[in-house]
Design an enzyme around this catalytic site. Structure first.
Site, PDB file in Angstrom:
ATOM      1  N   GLU A 174       0.824  -1.205   0.000  1.00 40.48           N
ATOM      2  CA  GLU A 174       0.000   0.000   0.000  1.00 40.48           C
ATOM      3  C   GLU A 174       0.855   1.251   0.000  1.00 40.48           C
ATOM      4  O   GLU A 174       2.036   1.211   0.321  1.00 40.48           O
ATOM      5  CB  GLU A 174      -0.967   0.015   1.167  1.00 40.48           C
ATOM      6  N   GLU A 315       4.556  -0.277   1.009  1.00 43.40           N
ATOM      7  CA  GLU A 315       4.656  -0.556  -0.426  1.00 43.40           C
ATOM      8  C   GLU A 315       4.631  -2.053  -0.748  1.00 43.40           C
ATOM      9  O   GLU A 315       4.746  -2.434  -1.900  1.00 43.40           O
ATOM     10  CB  GLU A 315       5.959   0.021  -1.035  1.00 43.40           C
TER      11      GLU A 315
END
Lengths: 346, 331
Positions: A174, A315
């Site tokens: 994310e 991420e």
């Protein structure tokens, strides 16, 4: 069709196969658990005991969205950075891009609702926007119930292409400035743990910002009183979190294992487990993040994370780094000789 | 109130069954536009277009609709029972001090030391509600039930007492916990998780069965206490028993859903002209209509304001009070 629990009739046979390998029983530690879990999931998928665990088309989906709460100055960076990082992902310049290349992972970034949309089309960018960032959840709902439901649906949509590509491992990541605030609030609301325990320093904020973050989250949690996962998601969630919940549930439904990254993805996993408890069987936790709330959350889910590298980036980097361990687990399960094959007697 | 005999009991049962089915299936179609009535129908009759719709439908929307139905059912039969047992058309479980008691219990949870954390908000609210009922019953037993109106008066007095204590604590307390209690008091079905259903359903189910078993005795009470006594009914026991049933019903619903007022007051009055006065009929009629009513109120609460959910108690109280005033005008 909801998520069904893993059929444990294969468990004994799988465990027996692992125990017959030329090694002391249990000596491969967590790798044995992973091999067993993957074999169970894939046996479930084929409806019969599988001899080989296959890891095909592992794919990283990074969901990006903005959060209204970042207006309060609880992050090290302003919201505009979310969009800049999405462009960085598209150009292949972020940490996750490097790890995807080194581990040969497919990569896609999903715009789940960043403030300013990206108009151009890129092969690695999927646009499933729920809005232009959530509302600041301190004094109002982060999103509408409709947006939350739509988020689940979009999450499934993102997984569809992987299903047709015969992907067996979904890796989630994310990007969203301010999303640790959202994750902390969700954790506190779902578990009744005090806000202080659920809030951490994120990607590195000052002590003053930390105190402010705790106060704002307490204020937000006093607005509503519910442990219902969809209510919590709507009140203090984020667009990327909503879509990840949908992606996790959708993957579990078609027997795809989900490799969970750090704090924010784990929060989505917790929400998914509250909605469909059997989802838990499909989750593999990649790493333990530095964020204190993550450690608490992992305990709540009785999860044994594979790595502890002091990561606090997000991420999906932790999950991408853990993938080689899954490949190794599959390889010992498939290829390691048994005592009988090798003629070893103990 | 006038009785409408043009409906036979069979057509009423048919009508109620239809109302329940239509309510339950239609209300599932409210939410994100992508999963509307057409898609819900597809899910129910064949397979869903997307597998995530299954999750949205069965894990998210259905529990909430069910909770709304069961809570409305329970509140309405509690109201019907109280109106019959006191022979007072204005009786309502909420005038009995139950909500004020629950509110006090909920407020006190903010001041418990961590070692007493198992007193969660619903449990504390439940105990508070029972405590309020206990006080009301004690007062009435002491004065030998001279007048049944005393029940309501004592209830109102206890309500005021508990509300004032609650207000004082909230006034002294910090703003966050005040918010929490105030939002809870406004009522919501947002706690619609499995635990809520697990507690509310059995209580409502058992209370309904017991009330139906007692319905013939309760019918005799409708005439007058004396007539019931001559028919061999032990009036005091019956009345206390019924009030305890009402208290348990309301307390467990209030504990999870907060203050959803006036459903118990108005639903029995709405159904009485259609189904008649006798207890068994009015219980089932009021229960089914009450359940459907609360489901629809919740649909309005969820969808009326874009992006915000209106507390369900706000809507029921607003509608209920207007209804109450119209009722008073006729009496």
């Amino acid at each position: 069709m909801s998520v069904i629990g893993l059929n444990t009739e294969y468990q004994a046979a799988i465990q027996h196969k692992i125990d017959q390998k030329t090694k002391p029983v249990g000596s491969l530690g967590l790798l044995e658990d992973i091999a067993c879990q993957l074999a169970l999931i894939q046996s479930q998928k084929h409806g019969s005991l599988v001899d080989n665990v296959s890891i095909t088309e592992p794919s990283v989906l990074v969901f990006a969205a903005d959060h209204g709460i970042s207006d309060e100055g609880v992050s090290i960076a302003p919201s505009a950075v979310t969009r800049q990082m999405v462009l960085n992902f598209i150009n292949g310049g972020a940490a996750i891009n490097c790890f995807c290349r080194s581990n040969r992972l497919h990569f896609k970034v999903i715009d789940a609702g960043i403030i300013e949309p990206i108009n151009d089309e890129y092969p690695d960018l999927v646009k499933q926007r729920l809005g232009s960032g959530t509302n600041n959840f301190v004094n109002q709902s982060a999103m509408t119930a409709e947006q939350a439901e739509q988020g689940l649906s979009f999450g499934q949509q993102a997984v569809e292409t992987l299903i047709s590509a015969n992907c067996t491992i979904l890796i989630l990541g994310e990007m969203g400035i301010g999303n640790t605030s959202s994750a902390s609030a969700i954790l506190s609301a779902l578990t009744d743990e005090s806000v202080d325990k659920c809030v951490g320093v994120g990607t590195g904020i000052t002590d003053e910002q930390l105190i402010k973050k705790q106060q704002l989250i307490s204020q937000a949690l006093s607005r509503f009183n519910s442990k219902d996962p969809m209510v919590v998601l709507k009140e203090v969630g984020g667009f990327e979190i909503a879509q990840m919940v949908g992606a996790i549930i959708a993957a579990a439904k078609v027997n795809i294992a989900v490799l969970v990254d750090g704090f924010i993805v784990s929060t989505a996993a917790l929400l998914a487990c509250k909605i469909e408890p059997n989802v838990r069987n499909y989750l593999i936790f990649a790493h333990q993040s530095e964020e204190s709330g993550h450690q608490l959350l992992l305990r709540k889910l009785a999860a044994k994370p594979l790595l502890n590298l002091g990561l606090r980036l997000g991420e999906g980097t932790g999950a991408a780094l853990a993938l080689p361990l899954l490949t190794a687990a599959a390889s010992f399960y498939n290829d390691m000789a048994s005592f009988e094959d090798a003629g070893v007697t103990v | 109130m006038l009785m409408l005999h043009k409906f036979s009991i069979r057509s009423i049962i048919l009508l109620l069954a239809l109302l329940v089915i239509v309510t339950l299936s239609l209300s599932l179609g409210f939410g994100v536009a992508e999963l509307g009535h057409r898609e819900v129908w597809q899910c129910l009759t064949a397979t869903c277009e997307k597998s995530i719709y299954n999750t949205i439908l069965w894990q998210i929307r259905l529990p909430r609709v069910l909770l709304g139905f069961i809570a409305g059912f329970g509140l309405a039969i509690a109201g019907a029972l109280m109106q019959n047992v006191t022979r007072n058309p204005l009786a309502d479980p909420y005038l009995f001090g139950i909500v004020a008691g629950a509110g006090l219990g909920a407020t006190l949870t903010n001041f418990l030391p961590p070692s007493l954390q198992f007193f969660t908000l619903p449990l504390a609210a439940f105990l508070g509600a029972l405590f309020a009922v206990f006080i009301v019953l004690m007062v009435l037993i002491k004065n030998n039930w001279r007048r049944t109106e005393h029940l309501l008066l004592a209830g109102v007095a206890v309500s005021f007492l508990f509300s004032s204590v609650t207000s004082f604590i909230l006034y002294m307390g910090d703003a966050f916990s005040t918010n929490r209690v105030i939002f809870w008091l406004m009522g919501s079905l947002a706690r619609a998780d499995q635990t809520a259903l697990m507690w509310i359903f059995p209580v409502v189910f058992i209370a309904t069965i017991v009330a139906l078993l007692l319905s013939r005795q309760l019918d005799s009470l409708l005439l007058s206490d004396e007539s019931a006594r001559t028919l061999g009914v032990s009036v005091e026991k019956l009345r206390i028993g019924t009030l305890v049933i009402c208290a348990a019903l309301t307390a467990v619903i209030v504990a999870y859903c907060g203050g959803i007022g006036f459903v118990g007051l108005m639903i029995p009055h709405i159904v009485r002209p259609f189904v008649g006065l006798t207890t068994a009929r009015i219980l089932l009629g009021a229960g089914l209509v009450g359940g459907c009513f609360l489901v629809w109120v919740d649909v309005v609460a969820r969808t009326a304001l874009d992006g915000q959910e209106i507390p369900i108690g706000v809507i029921t109280s607003a509608m209920g009070s207007v209804f109450f005033l119209l009722l008073m005008r006729k009496m």
